[in-house]
Design an enzyme around this catalytic site. Sequence first.
Site, PDB file in Angstrom:
ATOM      1  N   GLY A 186      36.023  38.996  39.887  1.00  0.00           N
ATOM      2  CA  GLY A 186      36.351  37.836  40.507  1.00  0.00           C
ATOM      3  C   GLY A 186      36.690  38.015  41.480  1.00  0.00           C
ATOM      4  O   GLY A 186      38.015  36.805  41.461  1.00  0.00           O
ATOM      5  N   ASP A 201      39.698  44.013  38.158  1.00  0.00           N
ATOM      6  CA  ASP A 201      41.117  43.810  37.349  1.00  0.00           C
ATOM      7  C   ASP A 201      40.791  44.299  36.253  1.00  0.00           C
ATOM      8  O   ASP A 201      40.258  43.550  35.100  1.00  0.00           O
ATOM      9  CB  ASP A 201      41.293  42.311  38.124  1.00  0.00           C
ATOM     10  CG  ASP A 201      41.522  42.338  39.698  1.00  0.00           C
ATOM     11  OD1 ASP A 201      42.616  42.117  39.310  1.00  0.00           O
ATOM     12  OD2 ASP A 201      40.457  41.807  40.571  1.00  0.00           O
ATOM     13  N   ASP A 250      33.504  45.525  36.597  1.00  0.00           N
ATOM     14  CA  ASP A 250      34.666  44.664  36.957  1.00  0.00           C
ATOM     15  C   ASP A 250      35.863  45.469  37.353  1.00  0.00           C
ATOM     16  O   ASP A 250      36.009  46.833  37.400  1.00  0.00           O
ATOM     17  CB  ASP A 250      35.303  44.411  35.489  1.00  0.00           C
ATOM     18  CG  ASP A 250      36.102  43.378  36.145  1.00  0.00           C
ATOM     19  OD1 ASP A 250      36.391  42.514  36.991  1.00  0.00           O
ATOM     20  OD2 ASP A 250      37.367  43.154  35.102  1.00  0.00           O
TER      21      ASP A 250
END
Length: 292
Positions: A172, A84, A82
């Site tokens: 995301g 962030d 991921d």
Amino acid sequence: MAIATLIAAGRLDDRLVDRALGLLRDVDPKAAFSRWIDEGDAADLRFNGDFKAARWALSALQDVDVVVQADEPRWKRLFVADMDSTIIGQECIDELADYAWLKDQVARITERAMQGELDFPDALRERVRLLAGLDERALIRCLDERVEITSGAETLVQTMRAGGASCLLVSGGFLSFANPIAEAVGFDRVKANRLVFVGGKLSGEVGDPIVDAIAKHDALVEARAQLGLAVGDVLAVGDGANDRLMIEEAGLGIAFKAKPALVEVADAELKHHGLDALLWVQGVRRRDWFRG
């Protein structure tokens, strides 16, 4: 046979190792010290028994990161991360919202989404709508002024790349941030959301399809298949509920300073060290780490 790796950089002494062995022998009376990976920093213990039971027993150790895994394959050939609050220390959309004087409002939505309280695609679209009209130059300023790469991220990724692994940044968040961050850190694959601009300003829309939990999971599966790898060859790391499916799919799924929704399904939690500690998890001595 299984391995429990103890990580306590600069503090791992014989007393702490003996304490860990005492706890682990409640799971396997024959548990034993295996080796120092780096003396004073990280060590392996070997045991037979249930991984969850071993992890629970060793959770009594304070300020020590513990990773329990099968002894093979130790070195991972695909790393999926991921972005962030994992590869970088910030949530980009929250920092970007500050340039529109909306950080508190957007950050509240982000936090609920990362806790798993909100549907991620809906929460993403809601936040992006709030930023409609923001100048594209604000993204460049945000990247330069607010975004900081997490300690150890570059060392981890470039050491793995040097060892032949492929590294996928799946977010995301937005390609406007993910592409330059991936290049700076050393990832060779990127998947993230696309912001829509009209006349050099944010339109308030995000391109389809949304990179949500399912898309992250599918990106991991697709990369694994393309590389012809087994489940056990994959290491994944993230921090929020949106990472849950990919963490569960990985051979070794790590929750990094994470929300409870992710910690409960991860194979291990890394909360006291930087991301380069995942090289110790793979048995790599510090002398072999990438030095930029």
